[in-house]
Design a protein around this motif. Structure first.
Motif: not given
Length: 650
Positions: A438-445, A470-472
């Motif tokens: 999740a942390k990596k996804y958010v960084e990529w977002f 997405v919000l998960k």
């Protein structure tokens, strides 16, 4: 960047202000639900006629009290389910909820009665010359006792001669002590009849995995939800009156060993069919030839059932399930005039009953066969779930609709049954844990604020499934992001409003509630440990204790204890080795470091009230030999489970 931050702040303030308020149906949800009316025949009232047929009486005030005086059942809480469906409920589910609201004691045919709507399941009574044979015992003893009082008052005051539990799920056996006592079973005064393997499977499903299943069941059955048109309306199979009362798991004194086995009880012939690994690992159906009634248990109901229940259980064999329905038609079909499920209402007349069984059979087989067909073409479970659509001749039948189980969920379950969770793509094989990913996804977002802004735009387009997904990642990266949690809750809510399945609705609304309010721990949580341990055999208790072992604490320990239960004539060696707790009755002479001779009831008390250990160990009927600190050392590796763990946050 400042503009993005301000936008996210405004979203956060707006959503936080309304965090605990259910929202209205969006325009997308309204259109989705309105479209249901054109897809199904809402002019068809046959189910309502059948559900009301033979009505005799119901609970005087609609309530059943628990032994402690609290309300365990209150059918009045669903009185709001009237008229046309509101925009916040799928119209097909609203119709099913109206049908499941029809409650009370009903006469099905001469000598056969059923009580519906005061528990999630039904209880049936077959009258004999001298008493009653009961089919299924409901979830809680208070409800089954209330059902028994109804039939004694309005039909005949007769004793119960036998209780048949069709399968190993708690809503069918838990209420047995509202009908008969454990002593009645032990003495043989009353027959307690179950399918072969019932007790072992009930322990496996409801004891070993009891904690995690209860937490997930809270979502599936919406146990924390209010009853209104923006919250809980129905679970598809019936009403979820599961909030209180007492339950028991008792051992049967008669097991059905094979299909075709016939038993006569006070002149009543019953023919049984074993259906293992269908809706439950241990299940049976039965036929009463003189009454021409086929009791279909849960292999046929007025809904598509679950091949894998969301609360978690062993995946069911859909192919075998369909095969059992086919076998039942061959065995009993030509003589059947009434089909009586363990949930929902009966089917009346031979022709309607056989059509019902055939189309239920073909429902399970179609989804099974098409899942396998598409898997062999290379589609994964998610792709298959999107691809399968029922043919019109199956989908048009109200009893084949997705009120409980769903085509999407069962296609995935069938895929899992044969192929497991992995889809063959190496990228899916050893994925990062949720929080780290999740942390990596958010960084990529581009950060949380950007992700929430984009999710808001998607929400405004009605893309609720995507918003939830997405919000998960944002929430698991930062569970303190109120804007993300409230927006995901809003997405869950709209998905729930559109859901035809009662339990899909419940689990999405439960997720929304937890996102908005957090995990709610009762002020005075009920400790059910003593109750369920008291009904278990010593072997089952040690099985349960083995899965409470903290492997880290147990590592390096080598402990041998012996437990003797004199009234049960049991001598059990219990030993901890290699981080694993074992038990054996085959080694009665092996030397141990501590031997405890104790009645089972006091052993349960010792486990559930360890602070009274000194008093228990020095009480009458209890003796020990060896080092008692070894028992204390063993007890130190047991780790009680947390019944209120997070689901929608890390």
């Amino acid at each position: 960047m400042k503009k993005i931050k301000l936008s996210a702040l405004l979203i956060s303030i707006t959503l936080a202000a309304n965090a605990q308020v259910s929202k209205q149906a969006s325009t997308f949800t309204q259109k989705s639900n309105e479209a249901v009316y054109s897809k199904l025949n809402f002019e068809d009232t046959a189910d309502f006629i059948d559900a009301k047929r033979g009505f005799i009486a119901t609970l005087t005030d609609g309530k059943v009290l628990s032994k402690s005086g609290n309300i365990a059942v209150d059918v009045n809480t669903f009185n709001f389910i009237k008229g046309k469906s509101p925009a916040t409920v799928n119209p097909a589910l609203w119709r099913q909820a109206q049908l499941n609201n029809i409650n009370g004691l009903f006469k099905i045919t001469t000598g056969v009665y059923q009580v519906r709507g005061i528990d999630a399941a039904n209880i049936s009574f077959i009258e004999t010359k001298n008493g009653y044979v009961v089919v299924d015992a409901l979830t809680i003893s208070e409800a089954s006792a209330a059902a028994y009082e109804l039939i004694k008052k309005h039909v005949a005051n007769k004793p119960i001669l036998a209780v048949i539990v069709t399968h190993s799920h708690g809503d069918h056996y838990g209420g047995i002590e509202g009908l008969i006592s454990a002593d009645d079973i032990k003495s043989g005064k009353v027959k307690f009849i179950t399918p072969k393997g019932f007790y072992e499977e009930a322990v496996s499903e409801n004891v070993l995995l009891g904690n995690v299943m209860r937490r997930r069941a809270g979502y599936q059955f919406g146990l924390g939800l209010e009853r209104n048109d923006k919250s809980q309306v129905d679970i598809g199979l019936g009403k979820p009156f599961l909030g209180g009362g007492s339950s028991s798991l008792l051992e049967p004194n008669l097991e059905i060993e094979k299909t075709g086995q016939t038993i006569n009880i006070d002149g009543l012939d019953l023919v049984f069919q074993l259906t293992p690994n269908s809706e439950a690992p241990a299940e049976l159906t039965l036929f009463a030839p003189a009454q021409k009634v086929f009791f279909s248990a849960e292999i046929a109901s007025h809904t598509y059932h679950n091949v894998l229940t969301p609360r978690g259980a062993k995946t069911r064999d859909a192919k075998a399930w369909a095969g059992y329905l086919d076998e039942a038609i061959d065995l009993f079909g030509d003589k059947t005039e009434f089909v009586v499920p363990s949930h929902t209402w009966p089917v009346y007349s031979h022709d309607k009953g056989i059509t019902f069984l055939e189309k239920q059979r073909d429902l399970y087989k179609y989804v099974h066969d098409q899942t396998v067909h598409l898997a062999n073409k290379g589609l994964n479970k998610d792709e298959i779930a999107e691809e399968i659509k029922l043919p019109a001749e199956l989908a048009k039948e109200w009893y084949n609709r997705d009120f409980y189980g769903t085509v999407k969920h069962n296609a995935k379950a069938t895929y899992q049954f044969y192929l497991g969770w992995w889809d063959g793509n190496p990228a899916e094989y050893d994925k990062l844990p949720q929080v780290e990913a999740a942390k990596k996804y958010v960084e990529w977002f581009g950060g949380e604020e950007t992700a929430v802004k984009k999710a808001t735009e998607s929400f405004e387009k009605g893309e609720y499934r995507w918003v939830a997904e997405v919000l998960k990642h944002v929430i698991f990266a930062n569970p303190n992001n109120v804007a993300a949690k409230n927006l995901q809750a809003d997405a869950f809510e709209q998905i729930a409003y559109q859901s035809e399945s009662g339990i899909w609705r419940d689990l999405y609304l439960s997720g929304a509630k937890e996102l908005r309010e957090g995990v709610i721990v009762p002020k005075n949580p009920v400790n059910r440990a003593a109750g369920f341990l008291a009904t278990l055999t010593p072997e089952a208790i040690f099985d349960y204790l083995s899965v409470t072992v903290d492997g880290t604490k147990a590592g390096g320990k080598d402990i041998k204890l012996r437990f003797i239960f004199p009234e049960l004539n049991k001598n059990i060696l219990v030993y901890l080795k290699n981080g694993v707790l074992h038990q054996s009755e085959a080694r009665p002479n092996e030397k141990t470091e501590f031997t405890l001779t104790i009645p089972k009831a006091k052993f349960v008390e010792l486990l559930t009230k360890p602070e009274t250990a000194r008093d228990i160990l020095t009480s009458d009927g209890v003796s020990f030999d060896g080092d008692p600190f070894k028992f204390r050392e063993l007890a130190s590796v047991f780790e009680p489970a947390n019944p209120y763990w997070n689901i929608v946050t890390p």
